[in-house]
Scaffold this active site. Structure first.
Site, PDB file in Angstrom:
ATOM      1  N   SER A  75       0.839  -1.193   0.000  1.00 48.04           N
ATOM      2  CA  SER A  75       0.000   0.000   0.000  1.00 48.04           C
ATOM      3  C   SER A  75       0.883   1.255   0.000  1.00 48.04           C
ATOM      4  O   SER A  75       1.697   1.433  -0.903  1.00 48.04           O
ATOM      5  CB  SER A  75      -0.959  -0.052   1.197  1.00 48.04           C
ATOM      6  OG  SER A  75      -1.959   0.927   1.100  1.00 48.04           O
TER       7      SER A  75
ATOM      8  N   ASP B  87      -8.230  -3.907  -7.466  1.00 49.45           N
ATOM      9  CA  ASP B  87      -7.806  -3.090  -6.333  1.00 49.45           C
ATOM     10  C   ASP B  87      -8.599  -1.776  -6.346  1.00 49.45           C
ATOM     11  O   ASP B  87      -8.545  -1.025  -7.306  1.00 49.45           O
ATOM     12  CB  ASP B  87      -6.308  -2.800  -6.450  1.00 49.45           C
ATOM     13  CG  ASP B  87      -5.710  -2.190  -5.197  1.00 49.45           C
ATOM     14  OD1 ASP B  87      -6.435  -1.461  -4.497  1.00 49.45           O
ATOM     15  OD2 ASP B  87      -4.519  -2.429  -4.930  1.00 49.45           O
TER      16      ASP B  87
ATOM     17  N   HIS C   5      -3.857 -18.632   3.436  1.00 53.24           N
ATOM     18  CA  HIS C   5      -4.684 -19.284   4.458  1.00 53.24           C
ATOM     19  C   HIS C   5      -5.235 -18.284   5.480  1.00 53.24           C
ATOM     20  O   HIS C   5      -5.760 -18.695   6.510  1.00 53.24           O
ATOM     21  CB  HIS C   5      -3.929 -20.387   5.205  1.00 53.24           C
ATOM     22  CG  HIS C   5      -3.212 -21.353   4.318  1.00 53.24           C
ATOM     23  ND1 HIS C   5      -3.654 -21.674   3.047  1.00 53.24           N
ATOM     24  CD2 HIS C   5      -2.065 -22.078   4.519  1.00 53.24           C
ATOM     25  CE1 HIS C   5      -2.816 -22.546   2.509  1.00 53.24           C
ATOM     26  NE2 HIS C   5      -1.861 -22.803   3.366  1.00 53.24           N
TER      27      HIS C   5
END
Length: 443
Positions: A241, A333, A377
Site C-alpha cells: 500500500s 484493487d 490461508h
C-alpha cells in the site's frame, strides 16, 4: 444422541502450526453418506467473533477428508483444504468493516473446529458431534522478538533461530500507521531477519508533531544492514500500500538505501519524484475530490492517482531502481490504481530503454484480486474501517476466493518466502530463477 453420533471422530493435523502451514481435517465414524457441517470459530483480540462453515457429505465408510472432498455450500464451495480458515468472516450481527489482524504475535490465533450433523447455517444452540482446538502461529519456535528504539526508530526486529548471519527484510506496511509485526515475524520463521517499521505513527512523530523524513528510512535500513547477524549484501525491502510509495522512493533516490531486491504489493509509483513523505501525502490530499463513495458508503480511493500522470515529475524514475523488483498488483484493487501503475512501470521501462530492469519487473495479476494481498490461508476483507475515517469504510475490492487463490499460484511454495527468495542466492542467475518461474507478466 445416538451411539454413532457420540463416536464421531475429528482429527486436525497439525493442531499447533504456523499460519501458512496446511491443516489436514479428517472426520471419521460419521453416518455413512450423512450430511455434515464443518465450522471454524475464532474470537479475535478485539473480542469479535469470526466463523466459517461448509457443508459436506460423508462417504460410504462415514469418512470426510477436507483435502479431497468438495464443500457443497457455506462460506466456500469445492475442494478447498484451507477454506475453513481463509473464508472466515465476522459472525452474523457484527458491525461492518471489521478486519482480522494479529496484534500480539507472541500468542497464537486460536480456532475451534467443529463438526455438526446435517447442513446448517445457524449455530445457535447447536451441539457439535465433535470439536477440536487448533493453534496457528506467526512466530516459529526459537524466533526472537527484539524491540528497537535506537536511532529514534519505532520498530521491532525479528531474528530467526540460530546464530546467523541471515538475509534480511525491511517490512513497510501502509498509511494506517502503528507497528504491524505479523508479516515480519513470519519472515523470521522462514529464516529472514525482518524489521517491522512504524513510519506513520512512530514515537518521534508523536513527540514532534511532524512526519518523518527520508532519513528515518535510511537510519532504519542502516541499522538492519549493519546488524552483526545480518548479511549486509542481502537486505530486501517489502512495501504494501503506502509502503510501496516509500519503498520505490528510497530504492530510486536514496544514496544509502540500496536493497538487494524489492517487493511492492498493491500500491503505486505515482508521487512527487523529489518529495518527502509530507509532500506525497499533500499531493494525495490535493486529489481528495476524486474519492468516490459507493451505495454502501464505502470509499473508493484508487481514483486519487488516476489518470496515471505523464509528467515524470510526478512519478518515481524507475530507471533509477537498480535492484531486482517484483510488482504485485490485483486488477480489482479499489484502494490504489495498482494494475495501471504496474503497466505504466512496464511500458515506461521499455520506452526509456533500460532493458535490464524490464526483466526485473514481474507482475502477478489475477482478475478479481484486490488490495492487500496477504499471507495465504488468512482472510482479507472486501472493505474495512479506518479509525481516521469515521463516515465510511475503505473498499478493498476483489472476490474472496480470488483474493486467496492469487496467493497460492505455485503448489508447495509459501508465497512470502517466494517473494524474498531472491535475496538468498549467491548469484543473480539463480536469484531470478524462482520469481521468473512463479510470477509472470500478463499482457
Amino acid at each position: 444422541m445416538s451411539r454413532r453420533q457420540r463416536s464421531v471422530q475429528l482429527s486436525l493435523r497439525p493442531s499447533r502450526g504456523q499460519v501458512d502451514d496446511k491443516l489436514a481435517i479428517l472426520v471419521q465414524s460419521a453416518p455413512p453418506g450423512g450430511r455434515l457441517t464443518l465450522r471454524a470459530f475464532h474470537r479475535c483480540e478485539d473480542g469479535h467473533g469470526w466463523e466459517a462453515f461448509a457443508h459436506y457429505l460423508a462417504d460410504a465408510a462415514g469418512s470426510l477428508d477436507v483435502s479431497e472432498d468438495p464443500s457443497l455450500g457455506g462460506t466456500y464451495t469445492g475442494v478447498e483444504q484451507m477454506g475453513l480458515l481463509w473464508s472466515i468472516q465476522p459472525v452474523p450481527g457484527s458491525k461492518p468493516g471489521l478486519r482480522m489482524r494479529k496484534k500480539n504475535i507472541l500468542t497464537p490465533i486460536e480456532f475451534i473446529i467443529s463438526v455438526y450433523q446435517n447442513h446448517i447455517t445457524d449455530f445457535t444452540d447447536q451441539v457439535p458431534l465433535a470439536s477440536q482446538p487448533v493453534e496457528r502461529w506467526y512466530m516459529a519456535p526459537g524466533v526472537r522478538r527484539i524491540p528497537v528504539t535506537d536511532h529514534q526508530l519505532t520498530a521491532t526486529l525479528f531474528m530467526p533461530a540460530g546464530p546467523g548471519p541471515f538475509p534480511a527484510v525491511m517490512d513497510l506496511w501502509g498509511g494506517a500507521g502503528q507497528l504491524v509485526e505479523y508479516r515480519a515475524s513470519l519472515f523470521a520463521s522462514h529464516g529472514f531477519a525482518a524489521l517491522a517499521l512504524d513510519y506513520m505513527t512512530p514515537k518521534i512523530a508523536m513527540e514532534t508533531g511532524k512526519m518523518v523524513d527520508n532519513t528515518y528510512f535510511e537510519r532504519a535500513f542502516t541499522f538492519l544492514q549493519q546488524h552483526p547477524a545480518v548479511l549486509a549484501h542481502r537486505v530486501a525491502m517489502v512495501g504494501l500500500s503506502f509502503g510501496v510509495s516509500v519503498t520505490l522512493k528510497m530504492a530510486a533516490y536514496s544514496h544509502i538505501v540500496k536493497p538487494t531486491c524489492a517487493v511492492v504489493i498493491s500500491g503505486s509509483h505515482v508521487q512527487p519524484a523529489e518529495g518527502t513523505m509530507a509532500d506525497i501525502l499533500s499531493y494525495f490530499d490535493k486529489n481528495g475530490h476524486k474519492i468516490q463513495l459507493n451505495d454502501k458508503n464505502q470509499a473508493i480511493m484508487r481514483n486519487l492517482l488516476l489518470p496515471i500522470p505523464t509528467d515524470p515529475a510526478f512519478k518515481v524514475d524507475m530507471g533509477r531502481v537498480q535492484c531486482p523488483l517484483l510488482v504485485v498488483a490485483g486488477e480489482d484493487d479499489q484502494n490504489w490504481p495498482a494494475s495501471e501503475s504496474a503497466e505504466d512501470v512496464r511500458s515506461t521501462s521499455s520506452v526509456m530503454g533500460f532493458q535490464i530492469n524490464i526483466v526485473l519487473v514481474n507482475m502477478e495479476k489475477q482478475p478479481d484480486t484486490c488490495w492487500s494481498l496477504r499471507t495465504r490461508h488468512t482472510p482479507e476483507p472486501a472493505h474495512f474501517d479506518l479509525q481516521a475515517v469515521e463516515t465510511s469504510s475503505w473498499l478493498c475490492g476483489g472476490a474472496s476466493v480470488r483474493r486467496i487463490h492469487s496467493l497460492r499460484k505455485t503448489p508447495g511454495r509459501k508465497p512470502w518466502t517466494s517473494c524474498v527468495a531472491i535475496c538468498t542466492p549467491e548469484d543473480t542467475t539463480r536469484m531470478w530463477r524462482t520469481p521468473k518461474n512463479n510470477f509472470k507478466i500478463n499482457k
